[in-house]
Design a protein around this motif. Structure first.
Motif, PDB file in Angstrom:
ATOM      1  N   ARG A  93       0.828  -1.204   0.000  1.00  4.66           N
ATOM      2  CA  ARG A  93       0.000   0.000   0.000  1.00  4.66           C
ATOM      3  C   ARG A  93       0.868   1.263   0.000  1.00  4.66           C
ATOM      4  N   LEU A  94       1.960   1.262   0.767  1.00  6.97           N
ATOM      5  CA  LEU A  94       2.837   2.436   0.796  1.00  6.97           C
ATOM      6  C   LEU A  94       3.479   2.671  -0.566  1.00  6.97           C
ATOM      7  N   ILE A  95       3.848   1.582  -1.254  1.00  3.49           N
ATOM      8  CA  ILE A  95       4.416   1.729  -2.601  1.00  3.49           C
ATOM      9  C   ILE A  95       3.355   2.271  -3.565  1.00  3.49           C
ATOM     10  N   SER A  96       2.140   1.765  -3.453  1.00  2.00           N
ATOM     11  CA  SER A  96       1.060   2.182  -4.354  1.00  2.00           C
ATOM     12  C   SER A  96       0.625   3.627  -4.106  1.00  2.00           C
ATOM     13  N   VAL A  97       0.802   4.083  -2.870  1.00  5.08           N
ATOM     14  CA  VAL A  97       0.402   5.453  -2.515  1.00  5.08           C
ATOM     15  C   VAL A  97       1.298   6.489  -3.203  1.00  5.08           C
ATOM     16  N   ILE A  98       2.566   6.114  -3.436  1.00  3.85           N
ATOM     17  CA  ILE A  98       3.547   7.089  -3.951  1.00  3.85           C
ATOM     18  C   ILE A  98       3.112   7.721  -5.273  1.00  3.85           C
ATOM     19  N   PRO A  99       2.760   6.921  -6.327  1.00  8.04           N
ATOM     20  CA  PRO A  99       2.343   7.579  -7.583  1.00  8.04           C
ATOM     21  C   PRO A  99       1.074   8.410  -7.432  1.00  8.04           C
ATOM     22  N   VAL A 100       0.178   8.006  -6.522  1.00  6.48           N
ATOM     23  CA  VAL A 100      -1.048   8.784  -6.314  1.00  6.48           C
ATOM     24  C   VAL A 100      -0.707  10.135  -5.684  1.00  6.48           C
ATOM     25  N   LEU A 101       0.172  10.135  -4.698  1.00  6.70           N
ATOM     26  CA  LEU A 101       0.583  11.387  -4.055  1.00  6.70           C
ATOM     27  C   LEU A 101       1.310  12.298  -5.039  1.00  6.70           C
ATOM     28  N   ILE A 102       2.164  11.700  -5.878  1.00  9.04           N
ATOM     29  CA  ILE A 102       2.874  12.499  -6.893  1.00  9.04           C
ATOM     30  C   ILE A 102       1.880  13.147  -7.836  1.00  9.04           C
ATOM     31  N   CYS A 103       0.864  12.375  -8.255  1.00 11.61           N
ATOM     32  CA  CYS A 103      -0.171  12.896  -9.158  1.00 11.61           C
ATOM     33  C   CYS A 103      -0.937  14.045  -8.516  1.00 11.61           C
ATOM     34  N   VAL A 104      -1.318  13.874  -7.233  1.00 11.81           N
ATOM     35  CA  VAL A 104      -2.051  14.921  -6.510  1.00 11.81           C
ATOM     36  C   VAL A 104      -1.183  16.168  -6.373  1.00 11.81           C
ATOM     37  N   ALA A 105       0.112  15.978  -6.051  1.00 15.88           N
ATOM     38  CA  ALA A 105       1.019  17.111  -5.861  1.00 15.88           C
ATOM     39  C   ALA A 105       1.253  17.862  -7.173  1.00 15.88           C
TER      40      ALA A 105
END
Length: 515
Positions: A378-390
């Motif tokens: 889940r932590l690995i999967s969160v990274i691209p989502v956070l990058i996209c949001v940022a």
């Protein structure tokens, strides 16, 4: 007097080469001599865990957008995908029950260690791709329901590991029951919303019959063709991790393998369970497409993301009839949609983690606690989502929504890479009498339909890969970007073909060695 040695302390990550999902393998007793329905009830559950993967957040936008663009034309694609899924899941469950190995263990036993690691990495990427869709779906649901800022909502999705910790304490049968309840929540919500829209049932049934237009690559609507819409639905429906999961959870029932009749009974009722649950998944995906046609006015939804669909369900100018408009004003339609989205994400949390454990143990003989497994992925999967949001924080709301939707859709490209490496070995092993015995090997009809399905899905996934790669460059890629996308796609296709040849070679060599 010699004292007993203290038990050896087990590390968090350790070697494992035992039965698939050892803690729950063969733990559920099924009394004999009961009637059909009571026996079916005892076998019911694994099919629900598998069906979840066929109605996860990754399916939603493809089905609804397909309905918006092409009305009921792609109903036949949902039906064909569901029938193929039933066939593949039947073979996966049968492999697990008869061979007492899950699909990952069976492939690893017949291939080299190096290839095992390659296939493990490939399958992990596919699971993480589906996890990205779950992160996005759950985070958006939390935002829509509770107005939690997206960045915080994304982090909150990490804590669903606590839910998993709780579930591991209650017993596997209760986990199956919880998953069934969440599926029923999703089903009820969409039945309710579609029933209010009064759809054209004649057109729905007509859409179940494929025509020449179904896979047309020339009829463009909103930048999409029926072919791209069909490939999107197929790609989101038939996913590799479900085959690994089913071959493992089908072994949770206690079976006397010295008694062929008991094995046959387990295969039969597990198949009933799987087909019934996948029929529910077919209904849910059909309802999603019908929503795109009947709930919204044609072409009204310009924002196909979860945000846009949520807003459309509360916007009377976008809805198709008076009853829907009256109910929408209360806000209930949009709230129910968000609740279904959250339920879908939580269901996928449970099954995705179990699948991750299956492939890790099967391919590389490594085991870790389910909660740790979930936390890491889940932590690995969160990274691209956070990058996209940022990266989209300074853009308009619609641009932010489109970016998240694009990320979710693009993440599904990895499924096309991994699918052939689960389907092809599965078909080879279940076709082989040395693996399954003469009684449980695939019948001629299953073999023919299996090869048509596997070759057809592999071809369609490869055919759609250039357009999928091109979508990474945005909605209007330049000629040079298109050329680059096609080059990348063809290199990947060549790599997939070579890897498939390697896999087939290893498996055939293993069979020849045992002659």
């Amino acid at each position: 007097m010699v004292k007993d040695k203290a038990p050896k302390k087990q590390h968090l990550i350790h070697y494992a080469n035992g039965p698939s999902l050892e803690e729950i393998n063969g733990t559920i007793e099924v009394p004999k001599g009961r009637g059909f329905w009571k026996t079916l009830f005892m076998y019911s559950g694994p099919g629900a865990l598998v069906a979840v993967g066929y109605m996860d957040p990754g399916n939603w936008s493809t089905s609804i957008t397909g309905g918006q663009n092409f009305e009921y034309l792609l109903m036949s694609v949902i039906l064909m995908s569901s029938l193929i899924a039933m066939l593949l899941q039947y073979m996966a469950a049968k492999l697990g029950i008869v061979s007492q190995m899950d699909l990952a263990q069976a492939i690893r036993a017949r291939t080299s260690k190096t290839l095992g690691y390659v296939l493990w990495i490939l399958t992990e990427l596919a699971i993480m791709a589906t996890d990205i869709a779950e992160v996005i779906g759950a985070a958006i649901a939390l935002y829509l329901l509770f107005h939690i800022p997206l960045v915080y909502a994304v982090f909150i999705t990490v804590f669903d590991v606590l839910l998993l910790l709780l579930l591991t304490k209650v017993g596997f049968r209760k986990i199956e029951a919880i998953v069934v309840c969440l599926i029923l929540v999703i089903l009820f919500i969409f039945v309710y919303e579609v029933a209010l829209s009064n759809p054209d049932f004649g057109a729905i049934f007509k859409g179940l019959i494929p025509t020449g237009q179904t896979f047309s690559g020339t009829d463009h609507v909103n930048g999409s063709t029926p072919l791209t819409g069909a490939l999107g639905i197929i790609g989101a429906t038939v996913m590799p991790h479900n085959l690994y999961l089913h071959s493992a959870v089908s072994q949770t029932r206690k079976v006397d393998h010295s008694d062929q009749e008991d094995v046959a009974r387990t295969v039969r009722f597990t198949t009933w369970d799987s087909n019934i649950q996948l029929s529910f998944a077919f209904v849910v995906n059909s309802l999603l497409l019908i929503m795109g046609v009947a709930v919204f006015k044609t072409g009204a939804v310009k924002d196909p993301s979860f945000f846009g669909l949520f807003q459309a369900l509360s916007n009377s100018s976008m809805l198709s009839n008076g009853l829907l408009i009256a109910v929408a004003k209360s806000g209930i339609l949009s709230v129910l949609f968000a609740v279904a989205l959250l339920a879908s994400g939580q269901n996928s949390t449970i099954t995705g983690t179990l699948t991750g454990q299956v492939i890790m143990e099967g391919f590389i003989h490594m085991k870790m606690p389910l909660w740790l497994r979930r936390l890491v992925t889940r932590l690995i999967s969160v990274i691209p989502v956070l990058i996209c949001v940022a990266m989209t924080s300074g853009q308009t709301a619609i641009q932010q929504h489109e970016a998240l939707n694009t990320l979710m859709n693009n993440s599904q490209v990895f499924l096309a890479f991994a699918l052939p490496f689960s389907m092809l070995p599965l078909l080879m092993m279940t076709d082989n009498p040395k693996e399954m015995g003469d009684r449980f090997k695939n019948t001629m009809w299953v073999k023919i339909l299996g090869w048509i399905s596997v070759l057809g899905l592999t071809f369609l996934n490869m055919k759609g890969l250039p357009d999928n790669i091109a979508s990474f460059f945005g909605n209007n890629p330049s000629a040079s970007e298109l050329s680059l996308a096609h080059t990348i796609a063809y290199v990947i296709i060549a790599g997939i073909i070579l890897l498939l040849i390697w896999t087939i070679y290893d498996m055939w060599s293993s069979y020849l060695d045992h002659l």
